[in-house]
Design an enzyme around this catalytic site. Structure first.
Site: not given
Length: 327
Positions: A91, A156, A55
């Site tokens: 993170d 997603k 991506w």
């Protein structure tokens, strides 16, 4: 045969290698853009959970070519460098990651935030849907820190029984929320993509990574009764193109001979690297044969558990038993 059989099984896997994409998932973002024009007017984009980088490749080519483009890729895993892409190994649940993204953009917010991350699925749909929902919320939380008003967020999502709650949460922050299924996404998979446009947070909302977004302080009345929100479902991509659930032959249309193409970019320090090394050396789940164990290390069974001794009767013994009345 393993290489060619994998190419034959998934045409998008083969096309990704032939076109220089790092993974077949690049076609998913391209097909989403065809439907929603995600890259129009975008100069700053963030790719969360970016590894292996397909991506980010698409973003760098679609946005970087405009001259003022800027792409930031974030992932816990190491990723091979890409031209025009700044990488952060961090993170997405940490405030420091959001601050570093803003610092790379020199204080300017992003126009687009995308996330194609997914957990290691277990096959238990309820568990997988929950884990994916938590990952999506973590990406959304980062987006609330770095996305400009009116910006777009694509992530997603696993469609399940309780996915409406996630859609309603997204509707709190975006004026438009759709569920899209690209042609390159297998019909047999429960994955889809939440396409959220028009970022417009509630009045007085302050992004805070220390608090969960589903804390019931927002208005979820739309979940009650017949007014429950139904998010539109959109199929993306040319419906006459390749079917991601079908196996295609290796023979090319022009009659030329098939030639294997290696992956564009091998994985960088994958978590399964040690297991692959042990497998090559024949040390992964090695079967232990009895002859490999010294006899002295095997404890004998107690007499009560030992196998009964078998005795073969001779013909004379059988006659004696019958005469004595023994069975």
């Amino acid at each position: 045969m393993g290489r060619t059989s994998k190419d034959k099984r998934d045409v998008y896997y083969r096309l990704a290698k032939e076109n220089g994409w790092r993974a077949r998932s690049a076609f998913k973002l391209l097909q989403l853009d065809e439907e929603f024009h995600l890259f129009q007017g975008v100069t700053r984009a963030v790719d969360l959970c970016a590894a292996p980088g397909s991506w980010s490749q698409v973003l760098s080519q679609k946005i970087g070519g405009q001259g003022s483009g800027h792409v930031v890729a974030v992932d816990l895993q190491a990723m091979a460098p890409l031209p025009g892409v700044l990488q952060i190994q961090g993170d997405i649940t940490q405030l420091s990651t959001a601050q570093e993204i803003i610092r790379h953009f020199e204080g300017s917010p992003a126009d687009l935030v995308v996330c194609d991350g997914a957990p290691d699925v277990t096959g238990l749909h309820d568990v997988d849907e929950y884990m994916q929902a938590q990952l999506l919320l973590a990406a959304l939380n980062i987006a609330t820190h770095v996305l400009k008003p009116g910006g777009c967020f694509v992530a997603k999502i696993f469609r399940g029984r309780d996915v409406t709650l996630i859609y309603s949460q997204l509707r709190v922050f975006f004026s438009s929320v759709l569920c899209a299924k690209p042609r390159s996404s297998r019909n047999s998979s429960i994955e889809a993509f939440a396409v959220c446009q028009g970022y417009d947070p509630p009045e007085g909302f302050l992004p805070d990574l220390t608090k969960p977004l589903l804390d019931h302080s927002y208005d979820f009345n739309q979940l009650d009764g017949p007014t429950r929100i139904i998010v539109p479902f959109v199929a993306c991509g040319d419906l006459s193109s390749y079917d991601s659930d079908r196996s295609y032959p290796l023979d090319l249309e022009d009659g030329s001979e098939y030639k294997y193409t290696p992956p564009t970019q091998p994985p960088i320090s994958p978590p399964y690297q040690e297991a692959c090394t042990l497998k090559k050396k024949g040390r992964l789940a090695k079967e232990i044969h009895p002859q490999d164990c010294p006899i002295s290390t095997v404890d004998p069974l107690p007499p009560s558990l030992a196998a009964p001794q078998r005795h073969t009767l001779l013909a004379s013994e059988v006659e004696d038993n019958e005469m004595n009345g023994s069975p």
